[in-house]
Design a protein around this motif. Structure first.
Motif, PDB file in Angstrom:
ATOM      1  N   ASP A 111      43.816  44.044  31.207  1.00 32.23           N
ATOM      2  CA  ASP A 111      43.216  43.786  32.518  1.00 32.23           C
ATOM      3  C   ASP A 111      42.437  42.480  32.528  1.00 32.23           C
ATOM      4  N   LEU A 112      41.825  42.122  31.398  1.00 31.52           N
ATOM      5  CA  LEU A 112      40.986  40.926  31.346  1.00 31.52           C
ATOM      6  C   LEU A 112      41.134  40.246  30.000  1.00 31.52           C
ATOM      7  N   LYS A 128      45.662  40.462  33.805  1.00 30.39           N
ATOM      8  CA  LYS A 128      45.486  40.443  35.260  1.00 30.39           C
ATOM      9  C   LYS A 128      44.453  39.393  35.649  1.00 30.39           C
ATOM     10  N   ALA A 129      43.459  39.174  34.770  1.00 34.68           N
ATOM     11  CA  ALA A 129      42.399  38.213  35.057  1.00 34.68           C
ATOM     12  C   ALA A 129      42.019  37.477  33.781  1.00 34.68           C
ATOM     13  N   TYR A 130      41.436  36.288  33.958  1.00 32.74           N
ATOM     14  CA  TYR A 130      41.022  35.444  32.841  1.00 32.74           C
ATOM     15  C   TYR A 130      39.608  34.942  33.111  1.00 32.74           C
ATOM     16  N   VAL A 182      47.572  35.255  37.558  1.00 35.60           N
ATOM     17  CA  VAL A 182      46.394  35.715  36.834  1.00 35.60           C
ATOM     18  C   VAL A 182      45.156  35.242  37.592  1.00 35.60           C
ATOM     19  N   LYS A 183      44.281  36.175  37.904  1.00 35.04           N
ATOM     20  CA  LYS A 183      43.049  35.852  38.625  1.00 35.04           C
ATOM     21  C   LYS A 183      42.107  35.083  37.696  1.00 35.04           C
ATOM     22  N   VAL A 240      38.444  34.009  36.904  1.00 36.33           N
ATOM     23  CA  VAL A 240      37.062  34.419  37.165  1.00 36.33           C
ATOM     24  C   VAL A 240      36.177  33.344  36.549  1.00 36.33           C
ATOM     25  N   TRP A 295      29.536  40.669  34.840  1.00 33.55           N
ATOM     26  CA  TRP A 295      30.661  41.259  35.551  1.00 33.55           C
ATOM     27  C   TRP A 295      30.860  42.695  35.104  1.00 33.55           C
ATOM     28  N   GLY A 298      39.508  46.322  39.063  1.00 30.13           N
ATOM     29  CA  GLY A 298      39.492  44.901  38.684  1.00 30.13           C
ATOM     30  C   GLY A 298      38.135  44.471  38.159  1.00 30.13           C
TER      31      GLY A 298
END
Length: 119
Positions: free
Chosen positions: A27-28, A48-50, A84-85, A87, A96, A102
């Motif tokens: 996820d991250l 999904k996110a970086y 990829v979101k 952040v 966070w 998410g």
């Protein structure tokens, strides 16, 4: 190889860790290295996110805060193409929460104020 011990290749180790955990994605991804590292790691982690870390350098005086906002056009473009979101931290001690919906920024104002940061 360190002192005759083969610790494996970093990407092979990462693939093995995912397999051991029974994962095909995360996820991250919290990392650094810009687009050159992301080009290698994205196909393995499928995040999904970086969240970038240490992009601002490790030698600036901490209590002065970030010298400038996150900026890495090549990495930003690569992440967007990979869905990829990104952040981006705005200040030291940003906080966070990662949950099933998410990653979300949450307040860390008490810590920031104790360190003398404005945000």
């Amino acid at each position: 190889m360190i002192d005759g011990v083969d610790y494996g290749a970093p990407l092979a180790n990462l693939k093995a860790a995912l397999a051991d955990a029974g994962l095909s994605s995360v996820d991250l991804w919290i990392g650094s290295g810009g687009a050159p590292v992301a080009t290698l790691v994205l196909p393995v982690l499928h995040p999904k996110a970086y969240l970038p870390v240490h992009w601002d350098g490790l030698y600036s005086p901490f209590l002065n805060g970030l010298a400038g906002p996150f900026s890495d056009a090549a990495l930003t473009t690569l992440l967007a193409k990979s869905s990829v979101k990104l952040v981006t931290p705005a200040a030291y001690m940003d906080k966070w929460r990662l949950d099933t919906s998410g990653i979300h920024a949450i307040s860390n104002l008490a810590v920031k104020q104790a360190l003398g940061f404005s945000n």
